[in-house]
Design a protein around this motif. Structure first.
Motif, PDB file in Angstrom:
ATOM      1  N   LEU A   1       0.825  -1.207   0.000  1.00 30.32           N
ATOM      2  CA  LEU A   1       0.000   0.000   0.000  1.00 30.32           C
ATOM      3  C   LEU A   1       0.858   1.256   0.000  1.00 30.32           C
ATOM      4  O   LEU A   1       0.387   2.321  -0.379  1.00 30.32           O
ATOM      5  CB  LEU A   1      -0.943  -0.008   1.199  1.00 30.32           C
ATOM      6  N   GLY A   2       2.120   1.145   0.405  1.00 26.96           N
ATOM      7  CA  GLY A   2       3.027   2.290   0.354  1.00 26.96           C
ATOM      8  C   GLY A   2       3.265   2.754  -1.074  1.00 26.96           C
ATOM      9  O   GLY A   2       3.384   3.949  -1.333  1.00 26.96           O
ATOM     10  N   ALA A   3       3.328   1.822  -2.001  1.00 30.15           N
ATOM     11  CA  ALA A   3       3.515   2.189  -3.412  1.00 30.15           C
ATOM     12  C   ALA A   3       2.302   2.937  -3.939  1.00 30.15           C
ATOM     13  O   ALA A   3       2.441   3.903  -4.699  1.00 30.15           O
ATOM     14  CB  ALA A   3       3.778   0.942  -4.246  1.00 30.15           C
ATOM     15  N   VAL A   4       1.133   2.513  -3.529  1.00 31.66           N
ATOM     16  CA  VAL A   4      -0.092   3.212  -3.940  1.00 31.66           C
ATOM     17  C   VAL A   4      -0.115   4.609  -3.338  1.00 31.66           C
ATOM     18  O   VAL A   4      -0.464   5.588  -3.998  1.00 31.66           O
ATOM     19  CB  VAL A   4      -1.340   2.407  -3.526  1.00 31.66           C
ATOM     20  N   ALA A   5       0.274   4.716  -2.074  1.00 29.23           N
ATOM     21  CA  ALA A   5       0.292   6.016  -1.403  1.00 29.23           C
ATOM     22  C   ALA A   5       1.273   6.956  -2.082  1.00 29.23           C
ATOM     23  O   ALA A   5       0.981   8.143  -2.271  1.00 29.23           O
ATOM     24  CB  ALA A   5       0.654   5.843   0.066  1.00 29.23           C
ATOM     25  N   TYR A   6       2.448   6.454  -2.466  1.00 29.25           N
ATOM     26  CA  TYR A   6       3.411   7.320  -3.142  1.00 29.25           C
ATOM     27  C   TYR A   6       2.904   7.727  -4.522  1.00 29.25           C
ATOM     28  O   TYR A   6       3.117   8.856  -4.946  1.00 29.25           O
ATOM     29  CB  TYR A   6       4.776   6.660  -3.274  1.00 29.25           C
ATOM     30  N   GLY A   7       2.253   6.828  -5.209  1.00 33.20           N
ATOM     31  CA  GLY A   7       1.688   7.184  -6.512  1.00 33.20           C
ATOM     32  C   GLY A   7       0.682   8.306  -6.398  1.00 33.20           C
ATOM     33  O   GLY A   7       0.654   9.226  -7.218  1.00 33.20           O
ATOM     34  N   LEU A   8      -0.149   8.250  -5.372  1.00 33.39           N
ATOM     35  CA  LEU A   8      -1.115   9.326  -5.159  1.00 33.39           C
ATOM     36  C   LEU A   8      -0.426  10.606  -4.689  1.00 33.39           C
ATOM     37  O   LEU A   8      -0.839  11.709  -5.048  1.00 33.39           O
ATOM     38  CB  LEU A   8      -2.170   8.886  -4.141  1.00 33.39           C
ATOM     39  N   ALA A   9       0.629  10.467  -3.892  1.00 28.89           N
ATOM     40  CA  ALA A   9       1.336  11.642  -3.389  1.00 28.89           C
ATOM     41  C   ALA A   9       2.131  12.343  -4.486  1.00 28.89           C
ATOM     42  O   ALA A   9       2.441  13.527  -4.358  1.00 28.89           O
ATOM     43  CB  ALA A   9       2.268  11.239  -2.254  1.00 28.89           C
ATOM     44  N   ALA A  10       2.465  11.659  -5.550  1.00 21.72           N
ATOM     45  CA  ALA A  10       3.253  12.262  -6.632  1.00 21.72           C
ATOM     46  C   ALA A  10       2.410  13.104  -7.579  1.00 21.72           C
ATOM     47  O   ALA A  10       2.959  13.851  -8.384  1.00 21.72           O
ATOM     48  CB  ALA A  10       3.970  11.174  -7.421  1.00 21.72           C
ATOM     49  N   ILE A  11       1.095  13.011  -7.474  1.00 23.21           N
ATOM     50  CA  ILE A  11       0.225  13.786  -8.367  1.00 23.21           C
ATOM     51  C   ILE A  11       0.355  15.279  -8.093  1.00 23.21           C
ATOM     52  O   ILE A  11       0.513  16.079  -9.015  1.00 23.21           O
ATOM     53  CB  ILE A  11      -1.236  13.320  -8.224  1.00 23.21           C
ATOM     54  N   GLY A  12       0.308  15.669  -6.818  1.00 23.65           N
ATOM     55  CA  GLY A  12       0.364  17.084  -6.460  1.00 23.65           C
ATOM     56  C   GLY A  12       1.647  17.771  -6.904  1.00 23.65           C
ATOM     57  O   GLY A  12       1.594  18.806  -7.585  1.00 23.65           O
TER      58      GLY A  12
ATOM     59  N   GLY B   1       2.204  20.747  -9.644  1.00 24.94           N
ATOM     60  CA  GLY B   1       2.860  21.978  -9.206  1.00 24.94           C
ATOM     61  C   GLY B   1       4.078  22.327 -10.041  1.00 24.94           C
ATOM     62  O   GLY B   1       4.274  23.484 -10.411  1.00 24.94           O
ATOM     63  N   ILE B   2       4.887  21.338 -10.364  1.00 21.22           N
ATOM     64  CA  ILE B   2       6.085  21.587 -11.174  1.00 21.22           C
ATOM     65  C   ILE B   2       5.687  22.036 -12.582  1.00 21.22           C
ATOM     66  O   ILE B   2       6.295  22.942 -13.152  1.00 21.22           O
ATOM     67  CB  ILE B   2       6.977  20.331 -11.208  1.00 21.22           C
ATOM     68  N   GLY B   3       4.656  21.420 -13.122  1.00 16.52           N
ATOM     69  CA  GLY B   3       4.175  21.847 -14.442  1.00 16.52           C
ATOM     70  C   GLY B   3       3.702  23.284 -14.436  1.00 16.52           C
ATOM     71  O   GLY B   3       3.980  24.050 -15.363  1.00 16.52           O
ATOM     72  N   LEU B   4       2.994  23.667 -13.389  1.00 17.69           N
ATOM     73  CA  LEU B   4       2.520  25.057 -13.295  1.00 17.69           C
ATOM     74  C   LEU B   4       3.677  26.033 -13.109  1.00 17.69           C
ATOM     75  O   LEU B   4       3.678  27.114 -13.718  1.00 17.69           O
ATOM     76  CB  LEU B   4       1.534  25.191 -12.134  1.00 17.69           C
TER      77      LEU B   4
ATOM     78  N   PHE C   1      10.442  25.131  -8.018  1.00 16.21           N
ATOM     79  CA  PHE C   1      10.676  23.734  -8.383  1.00 16.21           C
ATOM     80  C   PHE C   1      11.204  22.946  -7.186  1.00 16.21           C
ATOM     81  O   PHE C   1      10.748  21.829  -6.922  1.00 16.21           O
ATOM     82  CB  PHE C   1      11.671  23.652  -9.545  1.00 16.21           C
ATOM     83  N   ALA C   2      12.142  23.531  -6.444  1.00 17.41           N
ATOM     84  CA  ALA C   2      12.714  22.841  -5.283  1.00 17.41           C
ATOM     85  C   ALA C   2      11.655  22.592  -4.220  1.00 17.41           C
ATOM     86  O   ALA C   2      11.609  21.508  -3.619  1.00 17.41           O
ATOM     87  CB  ALA C   2      13.859  23.663  -4.711  1.00 17.41           C
ATOM     88  N   LEU C   3      10.783  23.564  -3.987  1.00 16.49           N
ATOM     89  CA  LEU C   3       9.736  23.384  -2.980  1.00 16.49           C
ATOM     90  C   LEU C   3       8.736  22.312  -3.398  1.00 16.49           C
ATOM     91  O   LEU C   3       8.283  21.519  -2.567  1.00 16.49           O
ATOM     92  CB  LEU C   3       9.035  24.711  -2.717  1.00 16.49           C
ATOM     93  N   CYS C   4       8.393  22.253  -4.671  1.00 18.44           N
ATOM     94  CA  CYS C   4       7.491  21.197  -5.151  1.00 18.44           C
ATOM     95  C   CYS C   4       8.154  19.828  -5.069  1.00 18.44           C
ATOM     96  O   CYS C   4       7.511  18.833  -4.738  1.00 18.44           O
ATOM     97  CB  CYS C   4       7.060  21.480  -6.585  1.00 18.44           C
ATOM     98  N   GLU C   5       9.432  19.773  -5.365  1.00 18.16           N
ATOM     99  CA  GLU C   5      10.145  18.501  -5.346  1.00 18.16           C
ATOM    100  C   GLU C   5      10.290  17.965  -3.920  1.00 18.16           C
ATOM    101  O   GLU C   5      10.291  16.751  -3.711  1.00 18.16           O
ATOM    102  CB  GLU C   5      11.520  18.657  -5.999  1.00 18.16           C
ATOM    103  N   VAL C   6      10.388  18.850  -2.943  1.00 17.13           N
ATOM    104  CA  VAL C   6      10.452  18.417  -1.553  1.00 17.13           C
ATOM    105  C   VAL C   6       9.170  17.679  -1.183  1.00 17.13           C
ATOM    106  O   VAL C   6       9.207  16.673  -0.460  1.00 17.13           O
ATOM    107  CB  VAL C   6      10.695  19.628  -0.618  1.00 17.13           C
ATOM    108  N   LEU C   7       8.035  18.146  -1.680  1.00 17.50           N
ATOM    109  CA  LEU C   7       6.774  17.452  -1.407  1.00 17.50           C
ATOM    110  C   LEU C   7       6.801  16.033  -1.967  1.00 17.50           C
ATOM    111  O   LEU C   7       6.310  15.097  -1.338  1.00 17.50           O
ATOM    112  CB  LEU C   7       5.606  18.227  -2.004  1.00 17.50           C
ATOM    113  N   ALA C   8       7.381  15.856  -3.145  1.00 15.36           N
ATOM    114  CA  ALA C   8       7.477  14.521  -3.725  1.00 15.36           C
ATOM    115  C   ALA C   8       8.395  13.625  -2.905  1.00 15.36           C
ATOM    116  O   ALA C   8       8.107  12.442  -2.709  1.00 15.36           O
ATOM    117  CB  ALA C   8       7.976  14.616  -5.168  1.00 15.36           C
ATOM    118  N   LEU C   9       9.487  14.177  -2.412  1.00 17.15           N
ATOM    119  CA  LEU C   9      10.404  13.375  -1.595  1.00 17.15           C
ATOM    120  C   LEU C   9       9.782  12.999  -0.255  1.00 17.15           C
ATOM    121  O   LEU C   9       9.983  11.890   0.240  1.00 17.15           O
ATOM    122  CB  LEU C   9      11.714  14.128  -1.384  1.00 17.15           C
ATOM    123  N   ILE C  10       9.016  13.913   0.328  1.00 15.59           N
ATOM    124  CA  ILE C  10       8.307  13.581   1.569  1.00 15.59           C
ATOM    125  C   ILE C  10       7.300  12.472   1.303  1.00 15.59           C
ATOM    126  O   ILE C  10       7.152  11.543   2.097  1.00 15.59           O
ATOM    127  CB  ILE C  10       7.641  14.834   2.156  1.00 15.59           C
TER     128      ILE C  10
END
Length: 80
Positions: free
Chosen positions: A17-28, A32-35, A62-71
């Motif tokens: 379920l961690g993989a599913v959670a990360y997949g959902l967490a990577a959407i935001g 954000g990076i695209g915007l 970009f760095a602030l959005c990428e931190v969200l992905a790493l978290i």
């Protein structure tokens, strides 16, 4: 076991379920990076003389959005 894991086990969900959670967490952060890049390119096209300031703010955003992905990558491993 937490209530959500018990519910997942009772419903027959198998796998990580961690993989599913990360997949959902990577959407935001992906959105954000695209915007950030899209709006900064538009701003540079409108005001080329402000390009250094816009580029600096673009990389900061970009760095602030990428931190969200790493978290989002680390949290499922902490709580599993």
């Amino acid at each position: 076991m937490s209530a959500s894991l018990e519910l997942a086990a009772a419903s027959g969900v198998t796998g990580n379920l961690g993989a599913v959670a990360y997949g959902l967490a990577a959407i935001g952060p992906g959105v954000g990076i695209g915007l950030v890049f899209g709006h900064s390119i538009e701003a540079m096209a409108r005001q080329p003389e402000a390009m250094p300031i816009i580029r600096q703010n673009m990389f900061l955003g970009f760095a602030l959005c990428e931190v969200l992905a790493l978290i989002g990558l680390v949290v499922p491993f902490i709580f599993s």
